[in-house]
Every structure is written in C-alpha cells, then in structure tokens.
Design an enzyme around this catalytic site. Structure first.
Site, PDB file in Angstrom:
ATOM      1  N   THR A 147       0.816  -1.216   0.000  1.00 41.50           N
ATOM      2  CA  THR A 147       0.000   0.000   0.000  1.00 41.50           C
ATOM      3  C   THR A 147       0.855   1.275   0.000  1.00 41.50           C
ATOM      4  O   THR A 147       0.327   2.377  -0.065  1.00 41.50           O
ATOM      5  CB  THR A 147      -0.887   0.037   1.264  1.00 41.50           C
ATOM      6  OG1 THR A 147      -0.029  -0.201   2.398  1.00 41.50           O
ATOM      7  CG2 THR A 147      -1.974  -1.027   1.215  1.00 41.50           C
ATOM      8  N   GLY A 148       2.173   1.120   0.095  1.00 37.26           N
ATOM      9  CA  GLY A 148       3.055   2.297   0.169  1.00 37.26           C
ATOM     10  C   GLY A 148       3.423   2.827  -1.208  1.00 37.26           C
ATOM     11  O   GLY A 148       2.999   2.290  -2.237  1.00 37.26           O
ATOM     12  N   ALA A 149       4.228   3.886  -1.196  1.00 43.97           N
ATOM     13  CA  ALA A 149       4.625   4.532  -2.454  1.00 43.97           C
ATOM     14  C   ALA A 149       5.366   3.545  -3.354  1.00 43.97           C
ATOM     15  O   ALA A 149       5.080   3.433  -4.552  1.00 43.97           O
ATOM     16  CB  ALA A 149       5.514   5.745  -2.138  1.00 43.97           C
TER      17      ALA A 149
ATOM     18  N   CYS B  50      17.892   4.931  -3.239  1.00 41.29           N
ATOM     19  CA  CYS B  50      17.366   5.536  -4.477  1.00 41.29           C
ATOM     20  C   CYS B  50      18.338   6.537  -5.115  1.00 41.29           C
ATOM     21  O   CYS B  50      18.600   6.498  -6.326  1.00 41.29           O
ATOM     22  CB  CYS B  50      16.017   6.188  -4.201  1.00 41.29           C
ATOM     23  SG  CYS B  50      15.944   7.141  -2.683  1.00 41.29           S
TER      24      CYS B  50
ATOM     25  N   PRO C 118      -0.717  18.655  11.436  1.00 38.88           N
ATOM     26  CA  PRO C 118       0.672  18.401  11.872  1.00 38.88           C
ATOM     27  C   PRO C 118       1.505  17.764  10.764  1.00 38.88           C
ATOM     28  O   PRO C 118       0.989  17.020   9.936  1.00 38.88           O
ATOM     29  CB  PRO C 118       0.499  17.413  13.030  1.00 38.88           C
ATOM     30  CG  PRO C 118      -0.938  17.435  13.396  1.00 38.88           C
ATOM     31  CD  PRO C 118      -1.700  17.924  12.220  1.00 38.88           C
TER      32      PRO C 118
ATOM     33  N   ARG D 237      16.373  17.691   1.130  1.00 40.43           N
ATOM     34  CA  ARG D 237      14.965  17.433   0.765  1.00 40.43           C
ATOM     35  C   ARG D 237      14.386  18.699   0.132  1.00 40.43           C
ATOM     36  O   ARG D 237      14.550  19.796   0.678  1.00 40.43           O
ATOM     37  CB  ARG D 237      14.166  17.083   2.015  1.00 40.43           C
ATOM     38  CG  ARG D 237      12.748  16.664   1.744  1.00 40.43           C
ATOM     39  CD  ARG D 237      12.612  15.287   1.155  1.00 40.43           C
ATOM     40  NE  ARG D 237      13.021  14.245   2.082  1.00 40.43           N
ATOM     41  CZ  ARG D 237      13.221  12.972   1.716  1.00 40.43           C
ATOM     42  NH1 ARG D 237      13.061  12.587   0.468  1.00 40.43           N
ATOM     43  NH2 ARG D 237      13.594  12.076   2.613  1.00 40.43           N
TER      44      ARG D 237
ATOM     45  N   HIS E  54      14.233  12.445  -7.966  1.00 38.62           N
ATOM     46  CA  HIS E  54      15.384  13.070  -7.317  1.00 38.62           C
ATOM     47  C   HIS E  54      16.291  13.696  -8.383  1.00 38.62           C
ATOM     48  O   HIS E  54      16.425  13.172  -9.492  1.00 38.62           O
ATOM     49  CB  HIS E  54      16.223  12.032  -6.562  1.00 38.62           C
ATOM     50  CG  HIS E  54      15.564  11.478  -5.329  1.00 38.62           C
ATOM     51  ND1 HIS E  54      14.376  11.954  -4.819  1.00 38.62           N
ATOM     52  CD2 HIS E  54      15.964  10.481  -4.486  1.00 38.62           C
ATOM     53  CE1 HIS E  54      14.073  11.266  -3.720  1.00 38.62           C
ATOM     54  NE2 HIS E  54      15.013  10.370  -3.509  1.00 38.62           N
TER      55      HIS E  54
HETATM   56  N1  LIG Z   1       9.788   6.204  -1.421  1.00 36.25           N
HETATM   57  C1  LIG Z   1      10.912   6.063  -2.119  1.00 36.25           C
HETATM   58  O1  LIG Z   1      11.199   6.836  -3.039  1.00 36.25           O
HETATM   59  C2  LIG Z   1      11.885   4.959  -1.785  1.00 36.25           C
HETATM   60  C3  LIG Z   1      12.948   4.758  -2.645  1.00 36.25           C
HETATM   61  C4  LIG Z   1      13.867   3.734  -2.382  1.00 36.25           C
HETATM   62  C5  LIG Z   1      13.684   2.922  -1.281  1.00 36.25           C
HETATM   63  N2  LIG Z   1      12.657   3.158  -0.438  1.00 36.25           N
HETATM   64  C6  LIG Z   1      12.499   2.245   0.712  1.00 36.25           C
HETATM   65  O2  LIG Z   1      11.396   1.391   0.419  1.00 36.25           O
HETATM   66  C7  LIG Z   1      10.706   1.066   1.629  1.00 36.25           C
HETATM   67  C8  LIG Z   1       9.240   1.500   1.485  1.00 36.25           C
HETATM   68  O3  LIG Z   1       9.199   2.901   1.321  1.00 36.25           O
HETATM   69  P1  LIG Z   1       7.850   3.696   0.941  1.00 36.25           P
HETATM   70  O4  LIG Z   1       8.309   5.057   0.609  1.00 36.25           O
HETATM   71  O5  LIG Z   1       7.020   2.931  -0.025  1.00 36.25           O
HETATM   72  O6  LIG Z   1       7.112   3.715   2.373  1.00 36.25           O
HETATM   73  P2  LIG Z   1       5.575   3.984   2.692  1.00 36.25           P
HETATM   74  O7  LIG Z   1       4.916   4.705   1.587  1.00 36.25           O
HETATM   75  O8  LIG Z   1       5.535   4.561   4.053  1.00 36.25           O
HETATM   76  O9  LIG Z   1       4.967   2.483   2.762  1.00 36.25           O
HETATM   77  C9  LIG Z   1       5.306   1.601   3.802  1.00 36.25           C
HETATM   78  C10 LIG Z   1       4.603   0.267   3.592  1.00 36.25           C
HETATM   79  O10 LIG Z   1       4.932  -0.587   4.698  1.00 36.25           O
HETATM   80  C11 LIG Z   1       3.725  -1.144   5.202  1.00 36.25           C
HETATM   81  N3  LIG Z   1       3.812  -1.463   6.639  1.00 36.25           N
HETATM   82  C12 LIG Z   1       3.997  -0.613   7.690  1.00 36.25           C
HETATM   83  N4  LIG Z   1       3.953  -1.298   8.854  1.00 36.25           N
HETATM   84  C13 LIG Z   1       3.736  -2.598   8.530  1.00 36.25           C
HETATM   85  C14 LIG Z   1       3.586  -3.801   9.291  1.00 36.25           C
HETATM   86  N5  LIG Z   1       3.653  -3.798  10.622  1.00 36.25           N
HETATM   87  N6  LIG Z   1       3.370  -4.948   8.615  1.00 36.25           N
HETATM   88  C15 LIG Z   1       3.291  -4.969   7.266  1.00 36.25           C
HETATM   89  N7  LIG Z   1       3.426  -3.870   6.479  1.00 36.25           N
HETATM   90  C16 LIG Z   1       3.643  -2.701   7.118  1.00 36.25           C
HETATM   91  C17 LIG Z   1       2.704  -0.056   4.978  1.00 36.25           C
HETATM   92  O11 LIG Z   1       1.419  -0.616   5.080  1.00 36.25           O
HETATM   93  P3  LIG Z   1       0.161   0.233   5.671  1.00 36.25           P
HETATM   94  O12 LIG Z   1      -0.288   1.127   4.527  1.00 36.25           O
HETATM   95  O13 LIG Z   1      -0.805  -0.819   6.000  1.00 36.25           O
HETATM   96  O14 LIG Z   1       0.684   1.022   6.840  1.00 36.25           O
HETATM   97  C18 LIG Z   1       3.082   0.374   3.566  1.00 36.25           C
HETATM   98  O15 LIG Z   1       2.550  -0.551   2.641  1.00 36.25           O
HETATM   99  C19 LIG Z   1      11.467   1.778   2.758  1.00 36.25           C
HETATM  100  O16 LIG Z   1      12.424   0.904   3.301  1.00 36.25           O
HETATM  101  C20 LIG Z   1      12.162   2.921   2.032  1.00 36.25           C
HETATM  102  O17 LIG Z   1      13.327   3.350   2.695  1.00 36.25           O
HETATM  103  C21 LIG Z   1      11.741   4.135  -0.671  1.00 36.25           C
END
Ligand SMILES: NC(=O)c1ccc[n+]([C@@H]2O[C@H](COP(=O)([O-])OP(=O)(O)OC[C@H]3O[C@@H](n4cnc5c(N)ncnc54)[C@H](OP(=O)(O)O)[C@@H]3O)[C@@H](O)[C@H]2O)c1
Length: 327
Positions: free
Chosen positions: A10-12, A122, A172, A224, A231
């Site tokens: 469900t995350g990004a 990234c 917030p 940021r 990026h």
């Molecule tokens: N965003 C970027 O550009 C990017 C780039 C490279 C790497 N990353 C890495 O990729 C990872 C994900 O990043 P994101 O940006 O996609 O984060 P995000 O949008 O905050 O999504 C986090 C995901 O983790 C899930 N989650 C949280 N707590 C959980 C639990 N207890 N059990 C199972 N699932 C859980 C969330 O589900 P719910 O919706 O249910 O809370 C959501 O699907 C991180 O390690 C980040 O550092 C991110």
C-alpha cells in the site's frame, strides 16, 4: 506460475511495484501484503492481506517495500518459507552475503544470493546509472554529490505533507521536522559525530559495493526539496584521466537506462518533472570543471524517478532476471 508477494503493497514503492509487474506483463501471480490497517483494501483488483507469519507459505519471491524495522520482523518468516526476497529497505544492503544490485551495472552479482538480494538506496541508483559509462571511460577517483530529493522519497507521509502544506491545511507535519512547501531541508536521516547523515554515507558505502570499488570516495550532501517525485543530483566526478565533454556525450548516448539531455543553449537539461513516471535516468549540464588545472574533473546534473528506477523498477528488473534464471 510463480507466486510473488509484495510486502508493503500500500506504500509509495509497493504500489509502483505492482504497476511495474503489470506493465512488463510478468507471468506471475501477485499477492499484496501490508499492515492490519490496510487489510481488505483493494488495489488494482487485488485485495490486500495482513502480513502475518504464515503469509509467505507457497510464495516463490517477495518484493520488500517496508521500513527497516518492519522488514527485519518479517524476513525470517520469508526465509523459513523458502522465498527469495528482493528488498528495498536498507536493513541488509551491506551484509556480506547479500548482493546489492543495479541490473545495468552488476547483474551478475545476483547469482551469489543466499535468499536475499538488496535494492540500493534511491539516490545511489540514480547517480550510479547516470555516471557508470563516464566512470568506465575516464576512471573515477572521487564523487562530490549534492542530492535534491523529492518528498515522495519519504513515502506516502512525505507526499501528504507537501500536498497539505500547498493547500494551506493546518495539520501536523507527518514526515519532515519543518515545513517543506516553499522551503528545503538540508537533513535526511540522523547525523553522526562527523556531522554526516546516514543517507549521505549510503552513496559511498553502497557505491563501493555495487561498483566493486572498495577505495571509491564520495562526499555527499542530501537535501529534501519541495518536488513531488524524482530526485535530482549535481555531481562532480574527479577522474583518473583527462575528461572530454564530446566523448562523455557519446558514451552516455550508448548507456543502458540513460537518456542524454544536454543542449543547454536550447534549454535542454534534466528536470524532475520530465523524469517523473518513467524509468530512465536523464543526464545533462555536462561540462569540464575549469578550476581543475589537470582537466580531469567533469560536472553533470542527473534526474531520475526514485520510486521507479530508484526503487520499484530496479527491484522488478531483478525479479525478471530471477524468473529468467528459474526457467
Ligand atoms: N519512497 C521512495 O522513493 C523509496 C525509494 C527507495 C527505497 N525506499 C524504501 O522502500 C521502503 C518502502 O518505502 P515507501 O516510501 O514505499 O514507504 P511507505 O509509503 O511509508 O509504505 C510503507 C509500507 O509498509 C507497510 N507497513 C507498515 N507497517 C507494517 C507492518 N507492521 N506490517 C506490514 N506492512 C507494514 C505499509 O502498510 P500500511 O499502509 O498498511 O501502513 C506500507 O505498505 C522503505 O524501506 C524505504 O526506505 C523508498
């Protein structure tokens, strides 16, 4: 048919992984996993399940898209179920028995996995894809990098912060310690005793591992910026031989995963809006550093979509290689 679970669907990054799998018509069955909060949500016709110790039974591959602490909790469950995990968190990236892979650069490292393959940071992926051909051509001793990182790099909370603040909503802050709209924040991650943040160390530590260059030096400042997605990085390359701008353009034209955008007189250069929602890294503003009397220093500007090539696309490319090898 192989079964793939997306943990953090469900995350990004997780949402983008599903899109990448569908775009590339990968012959896999997909299972979506997230926290209990998301149980029952429907994404692109698939129902999200709560991630539990039993979630990985019958699953062949896991694409991990959760924060470090959450990933460390479910990783043993995936290992026990015999899955091969391609993980986006930074929890395992520097472990000796975990390959850290950018397919355009070190795809062969995939063969040495022991059940986990890590996707690099990234900004590191974007910098290395943009500079790999230049490194091969001129040799590379040191990189000086300033990153300008989009709010979506902090996940769905980062996106919400910028959206709320631009709308003027008095809610917030969720992801950042200060207002990010109409501002920039020169901190990503905690600082150590040298005043360097965790995010800033990643480019050197991960760059050394991906390029197999244990002596590589990287000086990095991470900032940021109020950009929604993609990026940007200003990069100085201190090379081993004299650099040549025309030759740099030639090698970049042939480079995998790169688009050359370098016609500054006609205002052609990389910009984050142009790299958004596509997979290539754009490279431009190529010029010799005239302050280096030896002529061995090159300046470039690169942009790339960090949710796609910086995360989801890179992971799905690794999955594609694993599926090919399993045929
Ligand atoms: N965003 C970027 O550009 C990017 C780039 C490279 C790497 N990353 C890495 O990729 C990872 C994900 O990043 P994101 O940006 O996609 O984060 P995000 O949008 O905050 O999504 C986090 C995901 O983790 C899930 N989650 C949280 N707590 C959980 C639990 N207890 N059990 C199972 N699932 C859980 C969330 O589900 P719910 O919706 O249910 O809370 C959501 O699907 C991180 O390690 C980040 O550092 C991110």
């Amino acid at each position: 048919m192989k079964k793939v679970a997306i943990a953090g669907a469900t995350g990004a990054v997780g949402r983008q992984m599903l899109e990448c799998i569908r775009e590339r018509n990968l012959p896999v069955e997909v299972k979506l996993l997230a926290s209990a909060r998301s149980k029952g949500k429907v994404i692109d016709g698939l129902v999200v399940e709560e991630l539990t110790p039993d979630s990985f039974q019958g699953v062949d591959y896991v694409l991990g898209a959760c924060e470090n602490d959450v990933t460390k909790r479910w990783m043993p469950w995936a290992q026990e179920a015999g899955c091969v995990v391609v993980d986006n968190s930074s929890a395992f990236r520097l472990d000796d028995n975990v390959p850290l892979v950018v397919p355009e650069i070190n795809a062969d490292d995939i063969d040495h996995h022991n059940g986990i393959i890590a996707n690099p940071n990234c900004s590191t992926i974007i910098a290395l894809v943009g500079c790999d051909a230049l490194k091969k051509e001129f040799g590379l001793k040191r990189m000086i990098v300033t990153t300008m990182q989009a709010v979506s790099g902090a996940g769905v909370k980062g996106i919400a912060d910028l959206e709320n603040q631009v709308k003027g909503e008095d809610v917030p802050f969720q992801a950042f310690p200060y207002q990010i709209a109409y501002n920039l924040i020169p901190q990503i991650g905690d600082f150590d005793e040298f005043g360097i943040s965790k995010e800033e160390w990643k480019m050197q530590n991960e760059g050394r591992k991906i390029w197999h260059e244990p002596e590589l030096l990287v000086n990095c400042t991470c900032v940021r910026v109020p950009v929604m997605r993609s990026h940007s990085e200003s990069i100085t390359l201190e090379c081993e031989t004299e650099v040549d701008v025309a030759r740099a353009r030639e090698v970049l034209k042939q480079a995998a995963g790169v688009q050359l955008k370098d016609d500054p007189q006609n205002r052609v250069y990389p910009m984050p809006l142009d790299t958004t929602d596509q997979d290539d890294v754009f490279v431009g503003r190529i010029r010799k550093d005239l302050t280096d009397p030896e002529g061995k220093t090159l300046q470039v500007f690169v942009c790339g979509d960090q949710i796609r090539k910086g995360a989801a696309t890179n992971a799905v490319q690794i999955l594609e290689k694993l599926l090919e090898k399993a045929e």
